[in-house]
Design an enzyme around this catalytic site. Structure first.
Site, PDB file in Angstrom:
ATOM      1  N   ASP A 221      77.391  57.596 -49.067  1.00  0.00           N
ATOM      2  CA  ASP A 221      78.135  58.847 -48.896  1.00  0.00           C
ATOM      3  C   ASP A 221      78.290  59.524 -50.257  1.00  0.00           C
ATOM      4  OD1 ASP A 221      80.048  60.328 -46.818  1.00  0.00           O
ATOM      5  OD2 ASP A 221      81.006  60.339 -48.786  1.00  0.00           O
ATOM      6  N   ASN A 229      80.594  72.079 -52.689  1.00  0.00           N
ATOM      7  CA  ASN A 229      80.451  73.289 -51.883  1.00  0.00           C
ATOM      8  C   ASN A 229      81.478  74.348 -52.276  1.00  0.00           C
ATOM      9  OD1 ASN A 229      78.245  72.577 -50.292  1.00  0.00           O
ATOM     10  ND2 ASN A 229      79.506  71.503 -48.803  1.00  0.00           N
ATOM     11  N   HIS A 234      77.271  76.614 -50.912  1.00  0.00           N
ATOM     12  CA  HIS A 234      76.521  75.716 -50.038  1.00  0.00           C
ATOM     13  C   HIS A 234      75.077  75.505 -50.492  1.00  0.00           C
ATOM     14  CE1 HIS A 234      79.546  75.027 -46.944  1.00  0.00           C
ATOM     15  NE2 HIS A 234      79.929  76.281 -47.140  1.00  0.00           N
ATOM     16  N   ASP A 238      73.450  71.906 -50.756  1.00  0.00           N
ATOM     17  CA  ASP A 238      72.171  71.487 -50.165  1.00  0.00           C
ATOM     18  C   ASP A 238      71.281  70.817 -51.209  1.00  0.00           C
ATOM     19  OD1 ASP A 238      72.943  72.435 -47.721  1.00  0.00           O
ATOM     20  OD2 ASP A 238      71.711  74.244 -47.776  1.00  0.00           O
ATOM     21  N   GLU A 264      77.117  64.622 -45.426  1.00  0.00           N
ATOM     22  CA  GLU A 264      76.691  64.055 -46.715  1.00  0.00           C
ATOM     23  C   GLU A 264      76.497  62.543 -46.626  1.00  0.00           C
ATOM     24  OE1 GLU A 264      81.272  64.376 -46.946  1.00  0.00           O
ATOM     25  OE2 GLU A 264      79.595  65.322 -45.899  1.00  0.00           O
TER      26      GLU A 264
END
Length: 349
Positions: A221, A229, A234, A238, A264
């Site tokens: 994770d 973010n 965003h 990504d 994630e």
């Protein structure tokens, strides 16, 4: 023989040849798997001109590379190099440039034929059939003999027809392959998706049970992902996910199955891997992400990437798929509680 009889016999031969092609068509369209399609096409082409050897190579225009897909009657030494770059002046370059069926009756009389491995193989005559869809070449069908020889024009004409059909089959099989790959992969990272993970995990659990081999699961994770973010948007978020995916690919084995489980979160299936080996692999992932993760995110990003990882192993931590998933999830959150950027597992007693 009278001209009328000659015409009748020629027509009969053409009809028989077209029947051969129809038989190939029926066999090839029975599957959309690429390798069986290529094997059917190669065998049929070899039968048409009665040669003892042949191969099909697929052409990748973007990289100017050719890769050997199937072959028959050739030595291991010749086929060992399964991928090669198309070089100007060579036979492959000439075939691709001209885009027409190409015949060499005797390689010793062809100055352009200078492939040392093929000469050592003893190939003396060959036919190369470019496999074209419209004007795009998707591959080359090679048919080889070990004696010099001429090939009958009628047989060559059948090969042209077969080549056109073969190219369409290859194009369809590749499209099917891409469609199937899209169905089981994550669009952002290119990793296996959650649905396909479950199929893979079920298969590997069954295999581990059958052969009594260890199997480990790693849940990864990205720490503080929401902050990325919020701070950078965003698009950078990504990039973080793509970067973590690439680093995991780099430091894990080819047999390890990396999946994006959602958001994630990633899951990795490590076949034939016990807890000690899995912890070493997890630590390698954790360290590489911490050291290399920030590179390539852009100068405006000042926050490094770290990951927390839980590791569970079959049969030690559980013998059922759903139970192991719950265990590894709990272990991941154990790593989070310890302060993140950690690998957490249940130590052997």
């Amino acid at each position: 023989m009278e001209p009328e009889n000659e015409q009748r016999e020629q027509l009969q031969r053409e009809v028989e040849g077209l029947r051969e092609i129809l038989g190939v068509a029926q066999a090839a369209v029975s599957t959309l798997e690429l390798e069986p399609v290529l094997e059917i096409i190669l065998k049929s082409a070899m039968d048409i001109v009665s040669v003892p050897a042949g191969s099909v190579a697929l052409y990748e225009e973007e990289s100017s590379q050719v890769s050997l897909a199937v072959h028959v009657g050739l030595s291991e030494a010749l086929v060992e190099k399964s991928r090669w770059l198309v070089k100007p002046g060579g036979l492959t370059h000439r075939i691709l440039e001209e885009g027409e069926l190409f015949v060499v009756q005797d390689t010793q009389d062809a100055p352009f034929f200078n492939n040392p491995l093929a000469l050592q193989e003893g190939i003396r005559s060959l036919i190369a059939v470019p496999l074209k869809v419209q004007e795009k070449i998707v591959g080359i069908l090679y048919l080889d003999d070990f004696i010099p020889r001429a090939f009958h024009p009628e047989r060559l004409n059948l090969l042209r027809i077969l080549g056109s059909f073969a190219a369409m089959c290859i194009d369809n099989a590749r499209l099917h392959q891409r469609t199937r790959q899209m169905a089981c992969t994550d669009g952002l990272t290119g990793l296996f998706n959650r649905r396909h993970f479950k199929e893979l995990f079920h298969r590997e659990m069954s295999r581990a049970e059958r052969f009594q081999t260890p199997l480990s699961l790693m849940m990864v994770d990205v720490d503080n992902f929401k902050r990325f973010n919020d701070l950078y948007g965003h698009a950078v978020g990504d990039k973080v996910l793509v970067t973590v995916a690439e680093l995991m690919r780099h430091c894990l084995r080819e047999v390890d199955m990396i999946c994006r489980y959602g958001g994630e979160e990633f899951l990795v299936i490590l076949p034939e891997t016990d807890q000690d080996e899995a912890v070493v692999a997890a630590e390698r992932v954790r360290r590489m992400v911490a050291e290399e993760g920030i590179r390539g995110l852009g100068a405006e990003v000042e926050t490094g990437i770290t990951v927390s990882i839980g590791v569970a192993s079959y049969p030690r931590d559980g013998k059922k798929m759903e139970f192991l998933l719950k265990v590894v999830d709990d272990l991941l959150y154990g790593a989070k509680r310890l302060g993140k950027n950690k690998v957490y597992f249940v130590r052997k007693s």
